[in-house]
Motif scaffolding. Structure first.
Motif, short mmCIF file in Angstrom:
data_model
loop_
_atom_site.label_atom_id
_atom_site.label_comp_id
_atom_site.label_asym_id
_atom_site.label_seq_id
_atom_site.Cartn_x
_atom_site.Cartn_y
_atom_site.Cartn_z
N THR A 39 34.73 0.77 -1.10
CA THR A 39 33.97 1.51 -0.10
C THR A 39 34.49 2.93 0.14
OG1 THR A 39 35.35 0.70 1.70
CG2 THR A 39 33.46 -0.65 1.07
N GLY A 40 35.74 3.20 -0.27
CA GLY A 40 36.32 4.51 0.00
C GLY A 40 36.93 4.63 1.39
N LEU A 41 36.74 3.59 2.24
CA LEU A 41 37.37 3.59 3.55
C LEU A 41 38.85 3.26 3.41
CD1 LEU A 41 34.68 1.61 5.63
CD2 LEU A 41 34.95 4.10 5.42
N GLY A 42 39.58 3.43 4.50
CA GLY A 42 40.96 3.00 4.48
C GLY A 42 41.06 1.49 4.51
N ASN A 43 42.29 1.01 4.26
CA ASN A 43 42.52 -0.42 4.42
C ASN A 43 43.51 -0.64 5.56
OD1 ASN A 43 45.05 0.16 3.37
ND2 ASN A 43 44.53 -0.56 1.31
N ARG A 44 43.99 -1.85 5.69
CA ARG A 44 44.86 -2.16 6.82
C ARG A 44 46.12 -1.29 6.85
NH1 ARG A 44 45.82 -8.12 9.20
NH2 ARG A 44 47.53 -7.68 10.66
N ARG A 45 46.63 -0.91 5.66
CA ARG A 45 47.83 -0.08 5.58
C ARG A 45 47.60 1.32 6.12
NH1 ARG A 45 51.08 0.10 0.20
NH2 ARG A 45 52.27 1.41 1.64
N LEU A 95 45.99 5.46 -2.79
CA LEU A 95 45.42 4.26 -3.42
C LEU A 95 45.84 3.01 -2.68
CD1 LEU A 95 45.89 5.10 -7.21
CD2 LEU A 95 43.75 4.98 -5.94
N SER A 96 47.08 2.98 -2.22
CA SER A 96 47.57 1.77 -1.55
C SER A 96 47.03 1.64 -0.14
CB SER A 96 49.10 1.79 -1.51
OG SER A 96 49.56 2.85 -0.69
N SER A 97 46.54 2.75 0.44
CA SER A 97 46.04 2.69 1.82
C SER A 97 44.54 2.91 1.89
CB SER A 97 46.75 3.74 2.69
OG SER A 97 46.53 5.03 2.19
N SER A 98 43.84 2.77 0.78
CA SER A 98 42.38 2.94 0.79
C SER A 98 41.72 1.79 0.03
CB SER A 98 41.97 4.27 0.16
OG SER A 98 42.34 4.31 -1.21
N ASP A 99 40.49 1.54 0.40
CA ASP A 99 39.71 0.47 -0.24
C ASP A 99 38.94 1.07 -1.41
OD1 ASP A 99 38.37 -2.06 -0.54
OD2 ASP A 99 36.62 -1.06 0.30
N ASP A 144 37.12 11.57 15.59
CA ASP A 144 37.51 10.66 16.66
C ASP A 144 37.32 9.20 16.30
OD1 ASP A 144 38.24 12.72 18.47
OD2 ASP A 144 36.11 13.08 18.89
N THR A 145 37.07 8.94 15.03
CA THR A 145 36.81 7.56 14.59
C THR A 145 37.51 7.30 13.27
OG1 THR A 145 34.61 7.67 15.61
CG2 THR A 145 35.05 5.85 14.06
N MET A 146 38.28 6.24 13.21
CA MET A 146 38.87 5.78 11.95
C MET A 146 38.20 4.47 11.58
SD MET A 146 42.97 6.53 12.26
CE MET A 146 43.17 6.00 10.55
N ALA A 147 37.81 4.35 10.31
CA ALA A 147 37.13 3.15 9.84
C ALA A 147 37.90 2.59 8.65
CB ALA A 147 35.69 3.46 9.47
N VAL A 148 38.14 1.28 8.65
CA VAL A 148 38.84 0.65 7.53
C VAL A 148 38.15 -0.66 7.18
CG1 VAL A 148 41.07 1.67 8.19
CG2 VAL A 148 40.46 -0.60 9.03
N ARG A 149 38.31 -1.03 5.95
CA ARG A 149 37.85 -2.36 5.52
C ARG A 149 39.08 -3.25 5.41
NH1 ARG A 149 36.04 -4.25 -0.46
NH2 ARG A 149 35.36 -6.38 0.07
N LEU A 150 39.10 -4.32 6.18
CA LEU A 150 40.26 -5.20 6.21
C LEU A 150 40.24 -6.20 5.06
CD1 LEU A 150 40.58 -5.94 10.02
CD2 LEU A 150 41.77 -4.22 8.65
#
Length: 579
Positions: A413-419, A406-410, A472-478
């Motif tokens: 959107t379900g993407l990761g976050n900066r953490r 929870l702390s490392s996802s948005d 091969d791709t990591m996507a996050v919402r900052l």
């Protein structure tokens, strides 16, 4: 109850019945017990003593010997056996394991009078049928009518009071051999929990597991020595045998107390009792150790030291078990079940050794039964506690993983976050993620202002679909409308560009209420392969952020790229307009 438990129950019942059936193994040849005891001066010659008028004290039955006014630990003790015409001719003398300065066995026959032989402790034969030692009676021409054992400086009373005569070696009977097989099986069962404890300890580092291993090993040593099995598998001298048996008893008591202290649930044992346990353990080790060493100066009080060193911690064990059960301890309940036969056997031994109520007895059958119940009950308790702690640990880990997720996802959107990226950025670089892309939606504020935040959220969800991560791709919402990609592999920058260009198409497909095209600008930095230099996430983020705003400044809906190398002073930049 499953088949495994049913089989275990049947096996234990069969073993118990076998031990009960084997109980009279020592008595197959109808041993003869003494009826009379006496004390005599140690400086009187044996020949003179045998023909002197000794003041005998006699009992009508063997159980009355302990009540006679005779010091069984004096400088010299005489034990007399009367052999009737109907009695078989004895050939062997046995007694309880102990030490003495000398043992003289004298046999009187009608044909040749007295015949004697004198032995030291080392000349006695260790028996594999219990804590007993054996010696051959002197050979005589006729049938013995009387046997006198003269024991100089016996180490304790049981060496005198447990004396017996046999017509055959007790260890060579068929039933004795069967008994030893059963005892070997019990020994294996007592030691088996050590393997499970080692397995459990690799999973959960709980302090009670080493203490349970120590307790199992100590009871194994005690059973191995006290049963006499040691004299079949690894014969040792009588002094060493006695020392090991005392050491096994001491270790069993000490490790049991420490196991209970660490195993019983918090709050189920009074703090004062928990605090005093280590002190009682040290007292037990010191006092029984002094007894085991057979120090001549301490001989008058050696047996008393041993009794105090055993009785006090044993009483504390009983208090610990009863108090924990009284306070509702589940662990205490399991321990109580396992210890009832052991408590009965030890209590019986203490009472018969310290009071003149009966002949001292080792209560071996009750002791062996106690070994089995203790093994089963405490192993079940440890297994139950292990499963409970493992379940609690797994639940805590699952909660921690959930919280971390929870702390490392948005959540939108379900993407990761900066953490999800920053703490492990260096590790990701080592794994080949050397291309970083920063994406920002163009004029997204107008979408929120004109269509509402609900439509704006739908747009962000659609962008997450366009930036779907893969191996091969990591996507996050900052945050807000800003996204980041970390890519590895061939043509990583080109893949990032295709994902940026897919945003307008997927947003238009997913958000039907939106009547305008949503584009995105992107800054991309690629670190050349095989380039080794340190760069912090914050520094790289600042660089790619400048590239993003260059793309914005050039008219939006485009990408500005840059390549980094540790050995090239300049960088190569290029702008790509949207197709």
């Amino acid at each position: 109850m499953d088949r495994g438990h049913l089989f275990l129950g049947k096996f234990l019942l069969a073993l118990l019945l076998g031990l009960l059936a084997a109980r009279p193994a020592m008595a197959d040849d109808a041993p003869q017990a003494p009826r009379c005891l006496a004390n005599a001066p140690a400086d009187v010659a044996v020949g003179t003593l045998l023909n002197a008028n000794v003041q005998w004290h006699c009992a009508t039955r063997p159980s009355g010997l302990a009540k006679l006014p005779v010091d069984s630990e004096a400088e010299r003790v005489l034990v007399r056996f009367a052999i009737s015409v109907a009695d078989p001719a004895p050939l062997f003398f046995t007694t309880r394991l102990g030490t003495f300065d000398a043992l003289t066995l004298a046999v009187r026959t009608d044909e040749q009078g007295w015949t004697s032989r004198t032995l030291s402790t080392a000349e006695m034969t260790s028996q594999p049928t219990g804590p007993t030692i054996l010696a051959n009676l002197p050979e005589t021409a006729g049938k013995p009518r009387e046997v006198i054992a003269i024991i100089d400086r016996p180490s304790h009373a049981p060496t005198v009071l447990n004396a017996q005569l046999h017509e055959a070696d007790p260890a060579r009977t068929a039933q004795a051999q069967r008994t030893m097989v059963l005892i070997a099986i019990v020994l294996g069962m007592v030691l088996l929990p050590i393997l499970f404890d080692l397995t459990f300890y690799n999973v959960l580092r709980q302090s009670f597991l080493p203490w349970h291993m120590a307790m199992s090993a100590s009871f194994g040593l005690l059973l191995f020595t006290r049963s006499g099995l040691i004299n079949i598998i690894a014969p040792v001298g009588i002094e060493a045998w006695r020392f090991l048996m005392i050491a096994g008893l001491t270790a069993a008591i000490a490790s049991s107390l420490m196991f209970m202290r660490s195993f019983i649930e918090p709050g189920k044992l009074a703090p004062r009792i928990a605090a005093v346990i280590p002190w009682v353990v040290w007292m037990c080790i010191i006092l029984t150790g002094l007894h085991a060493l057979s120090i001549p100066l301490l001989r008058p009080v050696s047996s008393t030291l041993h009794a105090v060193g055993v009785v006090v911690p044993f009483a504390l064990i009983v208090v610990v078990i009863l108090q924990s059960v009284w306070r509702g301890s589940r662990a205490g309940f399991f321990i109580l079940i396992g210890w009832v036969p052991i408590i009965a056997s030890i209590l019986g031994r203490i009472l018969t050794n310290l009071t003149p109520l009966a002949l001292p007895s080792d209560m071996l059958t009750a002791f062996y039964i106690g070994m089995m119940t203790e093994m089963v009950a405490t192993a079940m308790a440890v297994g139950y506690r292990f499963m409970k702690l493992k379940k609690e640990r797994d639940l805590a880990r699952a909660e921690a993983v959930a919280l971390d997720t929870l702390s490392s996802s948005d959540p939108l959107t379900g993407l990761g976050n900066r953490r999800a990226i920053e703490p492990q950025f260096e590790q990701l670089r080592r794994e080949g993620f050397n291309t970083i892309a920063l994406i920002d939606l163009d004029e997204f504020k107008h979408v929120n202002d004109e269509f509402g935040h609900a439509i704006g959220d739908d747009v962000l969800k659609a962008v997450a679909i366009a930036l779907r991560p893969d191996r091969d791709t990591m996507a996050v919402r900052l945050g807000g409308e800003e996204f980041m990609l970390l890519l590895r592999g061939a043509k990583a920058a080109e893949r990032a560009e295709r994902m940026r260009q897919a945003i307008p198409v997927i947003v238009a497909r997913e958000v039907a209420a939106l009547d305008r095209i949503v584009t995105a600008s992107m800054g991309v930095i690629s670190i050349q392969r095989n380039t080794r230099f340190e760069i912090a996430f914050e520094e790289l983020y600042a660089k790619v952020d400048r590239l993003l705003y260059e793309a914005k400044a050039q008219g939006r809906n485009r990408t500005v790229k840059e390549k980094l190398s540790a050995f090239v002073a300049h960088v190569r930049r290029e702008a790509a307009n949207a197709a």
